[in-house]
Write a protein that holds these residues in place. Structure first.
Motif: not given
Lengths: 231, 231
Positions: A188, B217-218, B221, B224
């Motif tokens: 990330f 969105k961050t 991320g 995930k």
């Protein structure tokens, strides 16, 4: 002293709903000038709920003058400012009134409001700003808003709540150290050009979530759980 | 956008009186989640007076989530501050909200108010301070006071503070669905006794972090990345 004076109210339901709202805001002095359907009024009691004690204690008068004898400061409520030489206040400006004086707010008849003569007895006009599309407030709702603003004059209990023990900056720093150590093992943060900015943005975002020591503990648990899991 | 959301209102009269008050203050977006007596409701129309067009345009929903999908900022109204980690505002502090965002104010059932789960969907709590002697406001009168305060916002210029595009409730709900689906695969939520409370607490905490679409969105991320990683 904070009094609500209803001049020739027509509907018992409105008197009752007004009493309920007054009681909600700790305003308990209801004065009624010539209620159309006499007094007491069972329809008023139907709507008053736990505010019925305000109706029990309501005083009935035959004139606005007699109803306001013992007050120092009278406000008349009107929808549209009249062409009268009187100060027109927004309800929020009630807060500028001397909190120690005896204040009465006068409300007129449902259909026709207050006469100019009645308004002339008041020291100032209060006008609740409403939409030109539908300017006419229900009597009880106007009383509710005035009582709400009046109650701000009286010191009510402040709104207060427990947040739990606040996290120390040390706890929060420690969380972010652990968190970024974990995130560094993933792909990330792998773009070195934007990594420092991303760290700052992520920290700014998550710091909003981390207020109490419990929040920090929970987030540690979440990160650990997500890392350990396998699909 | 300024919306009033009534969750499972019981009395048609209260819906109608609320619509009238909204219209008085130029608030015209009424959303109703599962009205007890179905819809349309003739008793609502009896009380709405010239605000009946607000009832004509009211939208009916089957969940609070679907009713608030397109809003950026949700306030839950409660009488007493709950023991929840959420900011509690006085209605006058509504004025601190960003006037350019889409705001919804949620009102619960006449008898029982909002559930903790419903409150957890809100960004902040609004508590109208009432007398301890008679704390319970009539639903329509609470809507009247909130609409009155909301109407003060409309005339304000939007606060210029570029935070990035605000996340919609839809985006945020989607994030939490994904997040909890991931967390369910771990042992973190495995104790069924406390799982519902934990979900609410975690949502309350992380919702503070998620303001902009970029934040959401961050976080997607991060979740995930953490899930995919292996030590």
């Amino acid at each position: 002293m904070r009094a609500i004076i209803l001049v020739e109210p027509q509907m018992g339901e409105n008197i009752g709903a007004a009493a309920r709202a007054m009681s909600n805001f700790g305003i308990e002095d209801l004065r009624i000038v010539n209620p159309r359907d006499g007094w007491p009024n069972s329809k008023a009691y139907d709507l008053a709920a736990h505010g019925s004690y305000v109706l029990d204690n309501a005083q009935i008068y035959t004139s606005l003058k007699s109803a306001s004898n013992d007050l120092n400061f009278l406000y008349a409520t009107t929808i549209q400012p009249r062409d009268m030489d009187k100060q027109v206040l927004h309800p929020k400006q009630l807060q500028q009134a001397d909190a120690s004086s005896n204040i009465g707010i006068i409300f007129g008849r449902e259909r026709s409001g207050l006469t100019n003569e009645e308004i002339s007895l008041a020291d100032a006009i209060i006008s609740i700003p409403t939409s030109s599309k539908n300017p006419s407030l229900n009597l009880a709702q106007a009383v509710a808003i005035a009582s709400y603003e009046l109650s701000q004059l009286i010191s009510l209990k402040p709104v207060k709540k427990k947040l739990g023990e606040l996290a120390s900056k040390h706890d929060i720093d420690h969380f972010f150290d652990t968190f970024f150590a974990n995130l560094s093992k993933t792909d990330f943060l792998k773009n070195p050009k934007i990594e420092p900015t991303m760290r700052i943005n992520i920290r700014n975002m998550l710091a909003r979530a981390l207020k109490s020591t419990q929040d920090v503990k929970t987030m540690h648990g979440i990160v650990k759980a997500l890392r350990k899991s396998d699909d």
